[in-house]
Design an enzyme around this catalytic site. Sequence first.
Site, PDB file in Angstrom:
ATOM      1  CE  LYS A  34      -3.618  -2.512   2.499  1.00  0.00           C
ATOM      2  NZ  LYS A  34      -4.372  -2.556   3.761  1.00  0.00           N
ATOM      3  CE1 TYR A  87      -9.385  -2.934   0.909  1.00  0.00           C
ATOM      4  CE2 TYR A  87      -8.962  -0.878  -0.245  1.00  0.00           C
ATOM      5  CZ  TYR A  87      -8.519  -1.920   0.553  1.00  0.00           C
ATOM      6  OH  TYR A  87      -7.220  -1.939   0.985  1.00  0.00           O
ATOM      7  CG  ASN A 101      -3.004  -3.036   7.376  1.00  0.00           C
ATOM      8  OD1 ASN A 101      -2.921  -2.799   6.172  1.00  0.00           O
ATOM      9  ND2 ASN A 101      -4.014  -3.704   7.891  1.00  0.00           N
ATOM     10  CG  HIS A 160      -5.125  -6.464  -0.032  1.00  0.00           C
ATOM     11  ND1 HIS A 160      -6.281  -6.696   0.676  1.00  0.00           N
ATOM     12  CD2 HIS A 160      -5.216  -7.195  -1.175  1.00  0.00           C
ATOM     13  CE1 HIS A 160      -7.042  -7.532  -0.020  1.00  0.00           C
ATOM     14  NE2 HIS A 160      -6.430  -7.843  -1.144  1.00  0.00           N
ATOM     15  CD  GLU A 174      -8.500  -9.254  -3.461  1.00  0.00           C
ATOM     16  OE1 GLU A 174      -7.338  -9.686  -3.233  1.00  0.00           O
ATOM     17  OE2 GLU A 174      -9.288  -8.944  -2.539  1.00  0.00           O
TER      18      GLU A 174
END
Length: 137
Positions: free
Chosen positions: A9, A49, A112, A115, A126
């Site tokens: 990310k 998402y 965080n 993913h 995905e």
Amino acid sequence: MEKTLVLIKPDGVERGLIGSIISFYERKSLKIVALKMVQADRKIAEEHYSEHLGRSYFEELIQYITEGRLCALVVGGEDAVAVVRNVNGNKDPKVADMGSIRGMYADDKTRNLVHASDSIEHAEREISLWFPELMNK
């Protein structure tokens, strides 16, 4: 060979952790099948998402994933989905194993660093979203 999607990310890219993060997967004998740097737009973020649509944190996820460039990877190997999720660690860095990516580098539940797909079915969806060029190969 099982494949899964990994996103490093924007905070991981900004902090210069791409190489360190990828090395975690390689040390577990996983292969990098595809890799690219992208700037996610709102459309791809919302598709990615989509299962969180309507939840209170949805907009925060969209803002976060679109705030800067990210590194998208397809990672492959035996039990890739489970191995990658284990290597990433718990999404709460306070309880993540210290040997995991999040245990070592993350300091926030949302921001965080990484993913990973949570199932083979989600990995296929995905990967087709982030790497459509791989779907007919």
